[in-house]
Design a protein around this motif. Structure first.
Motif, PDB file in Angstrom:
ATOM      1  N   TRP A 116      -0.367  -3.039  22.114  1.00  0.00           N
ATOM      2  CA  TRP A 116       0.963  -2.442  22.164  1.00  0.00           C
ATOM      3  C   TRP A 116       2.072  -3.480  22.027  1.00  0.00           C
ATOM      4  CZ3 TRP A 116       3.914  -4.282  26.069  1.00  0.00           C
ATOM      5  CH2 TRP A 116       3.210  -4.917  27.103  1.00  0.00           C
ATOM      6  N   GLY A 117       1.776  -4.728  22.361  1.00  0.00           N
ATOM      7  CA  GLY A 117       2.795  -5.780  22.211  1.00  0.00           C
ATOM      8  C   GLY A 117       3.263  -5.916  20.772  1.00  0.00           C
ATOM      9  N   LEU A 126       5.650  -2.996  20.110  1.00  0.00           N
ATOM     10  CA  LEU A 126       6.916  -3.339  20.768  1.00  0.00           C
ATOM     11  C   LEU A 126       7.690  -4.383  19.958  1.00  0.00           C
ATOM     12  CD1 LEU A 126       7.470  -4.068  24.507  1.00  0.00           C
ATOM     13  CD2 LEU A 126       7.709  -5.969  22.930  1.00  0.00           C
ATOM     14  N   ALA A 127       6.994  -5.409  19.478  1.00  0.00           N
ATOM     15  CA  ALA A 127       7.673  -6.463  18.713  1.00  0.00           C
ATOM     16  C   ALA A 127       8.228  -5.916  17.411  1.00  0.00           C
ATOM     17  CB  ALA A 127       6.722  -7.629  18.450  1.00  0.00           C
ATOM     18  N   GLY A 170      11.283  -3.881  18.086  1.00  0.00           N
ATOM     19  CA  GLY A 170      12.374  -4.792  18.447  1.00  0.00           C
ATOM     20  C   GLY A 170      13.026  -5.499  17.285  1.00  0.00           C
ATOM     21  N   VAL A 175      16.602  -1.910  25.078  1.00  0.00           N
ATOM     22  CA  VAL A 175      15.144  -1.847  25.194  1.00  0.00           C
ATOM     23  C   VAL A 175      14.712  -1.175  26.495  1.00  0.00           C
ATOM     24  CG1 VAL A 175      14.789  -3.860  23.740  1.00  0.00           C
ATOM     25  CG2 VAL A 175      14.894  -4.155  26.214  1.00  0.00           C
ATOM     26  N   VAL A 228      13.800   2.466  25.818  1.00  0.00           N
ATOM     27  CA  VAL A 228      12.770   2.787  24.830  1.00  0.00           C
ATOM     28  C   VAL A 228      11.452   3.140  25.510  1.00  0.00           C
ATOM     29  CG1 VAL A 228      11.390   1.861  22.924  1.00  0.00           C
ATOM     30  CG2 VAL A 228      13.828   1.291  23.101  1.00  0.00           C
ATOM     31  N   VAL A 256       4.806   1.850  26.755  1.00  0.00           N
ATOM     32  CA  VAL A 256       5.970   1.017  27.058  1.00  0.00           C
ATOM     33  C   VAL A 256       7.048   1.862  27.713  1.00  0.00           C
ATOM     34  CG1 VAL A 256       7.868  -0.288  25.994  1.00  0.00           C
ATOM     35  CG2 VAL A 256       5.523  -0.594  25.161  1.00  0.00           C
ATOM     36  N   ALA A 277      10.857   0.952  30.275  1.00  0.00           N
ATOM     37  CA  ALA A 277      11.676  -0.023  31.002  1.00  0.00           C
ATOM     38  C   ALA A 277      11.481  -1.451  30.491  1.00  0.00           C
ATOM     39  CB  ALA A 277      11.382   0.061  32.506  1.00  0.00           C
ATOM     40  N   GLY A 278      11.408  -1.586  29.165  1.00  0.00           N
ATOM     41  CA  GLY A 278      11.384  -2.925  28.578  1.00  0.00           C
ATOM     42  C   GLY A 278      10.045  -3.631  28.632  1.00  0.00           C
ATOM     43  N   GLY A 279       9.018  -2.952  29.105  1.00  0.00           N
ATOM     44  CA  GLY A 279       7.714  -3.622  29.212  1.00  0.00           C
ATOM     45  C   GLY A 279       6.590  -2.623  29.294  1.00  0.00           C
ATOM     46  N   ARG A 280       5.405  -3.107  29.654  1.00  0.00           N
ATOM     47  CA  ARG A 280       4.237  -2.251  29.726  1.00  0.00           C
ATOM     48  C   ARG A 280       4.435  -1.181  30.789  1.00  0.00           C
ATOM     49  NH1 ARG A 280      -1.477  -5.101  30.519  1.00  0.00           N
ATOM     50  NH2 ARG A 280      -0.411  -5.883  32.351  1.00  0.00           N
ATOM     51  N   ASN A 338      14.861 -10.534  17.918  1.00  0.00           N
ATOM     52  CA  ASN A 338      14.105  -9.342  18.284  1.00  0.00           C
ATOM     53  C   ASN A 338      14.723  -8.747  19.554  1.00  0.00           C
ATOM     54  OD1 ASN A 338      12.000  -7.542  19.339  1.00  0.00           O
ATOM     55  ND2 ASN A 338      10.709  -8.438  17.748  1.00  0.00           N
ATOM     56  N   ALA A 339      15.009  -7.424  19.502  1.00  0.00           N
ATOM     57  CA  ALA A 339      15.658  -6.774  20.650  1.00  0.00           C
ATOM     58  C   ALA A 339      14.785  -6.876  21.893  1.00  0.00           C
ATOM     59  CB  ALA A 339      15.963  -5.315  20.343  1.00  0.00           C
ATOM     60  N   PHE A 340      13.419  -6.804  21.695  1.00  0.00           N
ATOM     61  CA  PHE A 340      12.511  -6.992  22.822  1.00  0.00           C
ATOM     62  C   PHE A 340      12.257  -8.485  23.007  1.00  0.00           C
ATOM     63  CE2 PHE A 340      11.285  -2.534  22.056  1.00  0.00           C
ATOM     64  CZ  PHE A 340      11.159  -2.073  23.358  1.00  0.00           C
ATOM     65  N   GLY A 371       7.443  -8.509  26.984  1.00  0.00           N
ATOM     66  CA  GLY A 371       7.065  -7.144  27.309  1.00  0.00           C
ATOM     67  C   GLY A 371       6.567  -7.074  28.738  1.00  0.00           C
ATOM     68  N   THR A 372       7.087  -7.944  29.609  1.00  0.00           N
ATOM     69  CA  THR A 372       6.590  -8.064  30.989  1.00  0.00           C
ATOM     70  C   THR A 372       7.633  -7.616  32.005  1.00  0.00           C
ATOM     71  OG1 THR A 372       7.224 -10.365  30.748  1.00  0.00           O
ATOM     72  CG2 THR A 372       4.878  -9.877  30.600  1.00  0.00           C
ATOM     73  N   GLY A 373       8.763  -7.085  31.491  1.00  0.00           N
ATOM     74  CA  GLY A 373       9.760  -6.485  32.382  1.00  0.00           C
ATOM     75  C   GLY A 373      10.310  -7.446  33.425  1.00  0.00           C
ATOM     76  N   ILE A 433       1.242 -11.071  24.007  1.00  0.00           N
ATOM     77  CA  ILE A 433       2.368 -10.300  24.528  1.00  0.00           C
ATOM     78  C   ILE A 433       1.861  -9.333  25.591  1.00  0.00           C
ATOM     79  CG2 ILE A 433       4.087  -8.527  23.936  1.00  0.00           C
ATOM     80  CD1 ILE A 433       4.298  -9.742  21.179  1.00  0.00           C
ATOM     81  N   THR A 457       8.850 -12.001  19.447  1.00  0.00           N
ATOM     82  CA  THR A 457       9.708 -11.829  20.616  1.00  0.00           C
ATOM     83  C   THR A 457      10.118 -13.144  21.248  1.00  0.00           C
ATOM     84  OG1 THR A 457       7.622 -11.605  21.799  1.00  0.00           O
ATOM     85  CG2 THR A 457       8.776  -9.581  21.246  1.00  0.00           C
TER      86      THR A 457
END
Lengths: 409, 409
Positions: free
Chosen positions: A323-324, A327-328, A331, A340, A343, A353, A355-358, B52-54, B89-91, B124, B236
């Motif tokens: 999924w990274g 996400l990239a 982005g 983000v 999203v 994804v 709140a900006g992460g996993r 990259n937005a993320f 992507g780790t918030g 990521i 990212t």
């Protein structure tokens, strides 16, 4: 490779439309490679073509002839399609060859030369083998027929690297009358049609006024052929033609229009999706649904950015819930003022994804279970508006590389 | 795979800059994966980061700390770089981890926490293994050194899927004084930097005022790292840092500035090209030169459209002079009012396309001879203006698919 089962439907006839297929030996012997479609007098015909600046000679000539027909208040009478050679990047000779093809067919069938529209698909930059092509025309005319067999032969006669013929058909009730929409398409590489080496031919017996037909073609192609991508490469030869013979019911009321548009969209979408299922080297059929955009264009930009990412495509091939990479890709999409935090990305029924992460609840096991499927939906909500778009794409496999490193297409 | 020979230069020291590398076991045991770069007091430091937005947590924190330093009229004192984990992507947890890394290093070295900038590269979406990372910091500090060995170890310590360390060094004469520019970079996939999983660290002993340093970084990155692409995927985590210690000659006169800018561009370009030579699965190093554009942006759009075409990239892999695919990619580039008649395309010294089609004198043999080479230049003249751009890219091979279908990057 291809995704899902091949299934060319048994198509009913579309009264007045006849299709003839021949083996002209354009690139290889003993394969169907020349198709003639006959359109009856009194029909309406709309066409949409590639936006590639290096558009092929037949595209130039088809546009010219279509314009000439419109000026004369008539519809074209014949479409002539060869596979095995795109007649693209062929300069002045290519134009002469496309015109000569139309002239010969016009002569054989007793219509005006600009009543014939030419279409080609195959290798770019080789001269058309005109002797073989012209010699094949009588056999194609001889074979003209209306029924299921004629449609299926034509579906086969327009293929290049495709592994299967692609057809779709619906029957619609307009009041107490029934109309039919039949379509065939081809394409499996150099596919991001922007009205691509994609061809589509759709015919109906409904009676539809010319400007409405053009609007219907544009609208439905925008949400079907223009929403698929294999490799982001828009071909020099893309074309989609819509024929309405007018022998059946007329589309006049709002209600009939809604039924017809819906049916036409189904045929167009099915034909477009068939191209993705048969995409070069494809092992996955992927639906990208983007929602929460401020504009449809923004949703399409995000969807195509993900659909074109080689890293996302190789992860899909590997059935790796990486999924990274999704996400990239989201982005880097050309969207301004991306928040983000808002999203969300879902893989099938699994949230990846937030709140900006996993996503908190995400597990690798759940993601992998979805990725193992042959048909996968990725939903991306941008959380900033009410617009959306859906794009269909394939994965990037070893076979894609083999096909395109070995085949001179 | 990689193109050409690996050759990490023997770098002289850049007075005041010390580099320390350790094995922290972040992803795998027994490999260099943690690097600390010490910057002397009084230096100027400029940075440019992914768009990259993320963007990853370390990018967020590095930007914050750089801004805080600028506000305090100071330069950062330490850069800390881990490989094996991108902390992207780790918030919120990712931000905390990046900050905690800076705090620990600040504590160990006696500087302020915002005097430390963090950088990460690798997978990521996995949490940083903070225990191992923090435990590795003392060894990295212990190892700090100035010479060739320290630079080479750092070059190795920032790699992920790279197959070789990348370094470049020039010595410049500014009047009667000599200054040195040293740089290291990493990256081989998820590369279309748009400052990407690309990192670059460049240091000089020249004395350069802060705003000039920022301008020089922006200008030279725009014509080096921002002109390379492997797969169009902007990471990212991209970052490029430029350090000027000020211990050597000052860049003050126009003449010195010209010499320095030129030298810096050479280092930046060499580092960027090294990433392409080591691109995932690369068997070719391809230079795309677009000329005759009305604007540089237009030239870049054409170059990147060709560079990202999977069909062009697989043809390059196959050493197939499939010029039709190049023509088709040029034709779909986002350029308005394209006059294809004026476009010429050359492969090495061989003219492929002119007057809208295949060049008269072209032979398959001549094209194939160029395509067989490991380093290939494609020149595209749009014939509509005086602007141009050069972009470097790699081919699309079976190994690219294998690397990205097998490796969780």
């Amino acid at each position: 490779m291809a995704v899902g089962k091949a299934s060319f439907p048994v198509m009913p006839e579309v009264a007045g439309v006849r299709l003839g297929t021949a083996m002209a030996g354009i690139k290889k012997p003993d394969r169907r490679d020349l198709v003639v479609i006959e359109i009856p007098e009194g029909a309406s015909v709309a066409g949409t073509f590639t936006r590639n600046a290096f558009c092929a000679a037949p595209v130039v000539v088809a546009r010219e002839h279509l314009a000439a027909c419109a000026e004369a208040g008539q519809a074209p009478r014949y479409l002539v399609i060869n596979t095995g050679n795109a007649n693209a990047g062929t300069g002045e000779t290519g134009l002469q060859d496309a015109r000569a093809t139309c002239e010969r067919l016009a002569q054989l069938s007793g219509v005006a030369a600009n009543g014939v529209l030419p279409f080609s698909t195959g290798v770019i930059g080789e001269p058309l083998p005109m002797d073989r092509l012209l010699a094949g025309l009588p056999a194609a005319l001889e074979a003209l027929g209306e029924g299921a067999e004629a449609w299926q032969s034509a579906g086969e006669g327009i293929l290049t690297t495709d592994t299967r013929a692609k057809g779709a058909s619906v029957a619609l009730s307009l009041g107490d009358q029934t109309v039919t929409i039949n379509g065939i398409s081809k394409g499996s590489g150099m596919i991001q049609p922007n009205m691509a080496t994609m061809l589509g031919f759709v015919a109906t017996d409904a009676a539809i006024e010319q400007s409405l037909l053009e609007t219907l073609l544009r609208e439905t192609v925008d949400r079907s052929f223009n929403c698929i991508t294999v490799d982001g490469d828009t071909s020099t030869n893309d074309a989609c033609m819509l024929i309405a013979t007018g022998r059946g019911a007329a589309v006049t009321t709002e209600e009939h229009l809604a039924v017809f548009r819906n049916g036409l969209q189904r045929v167009m979408t099915e034909l477009a999706q068939a191209i993705i299922r048969d995409a070069e080297g494809a092992t996955k059929f992927v639906t990208l649904q983007v929602t929460g955009a401020t504009r449809r264009r923004e949703a399409l930009d995000v969807a195509f950015t993900v659909a074109h990412s080689p890293l996302v495509k190789t992860a899909l091939y590997a059935s790796d819930a990486n999924w990274g990479r999704i996400l990239a890709a989201v982005g880097r999409a050309p969207v301004n003022d991306f928040d983000v935090e808002k999203v969300t990305i879902d893989l099938g029924e699994v949230r990846l994804v937030e709140a900006g992460g996993r996503a908190q609840a995400y597990t690798e096991q759940a993601g992998s279970a979805v990725m193992a499927r042959e048909e996968i939906t990725i939903r991306i909500d941008l959380g900033r508006g009410d617009e959306g778009a859906t794009v269909w794409t394939s994965d990037l496999s070893h076979d894609y590389v083999s096909i395109n490193a070995d085949y001179r297409s």
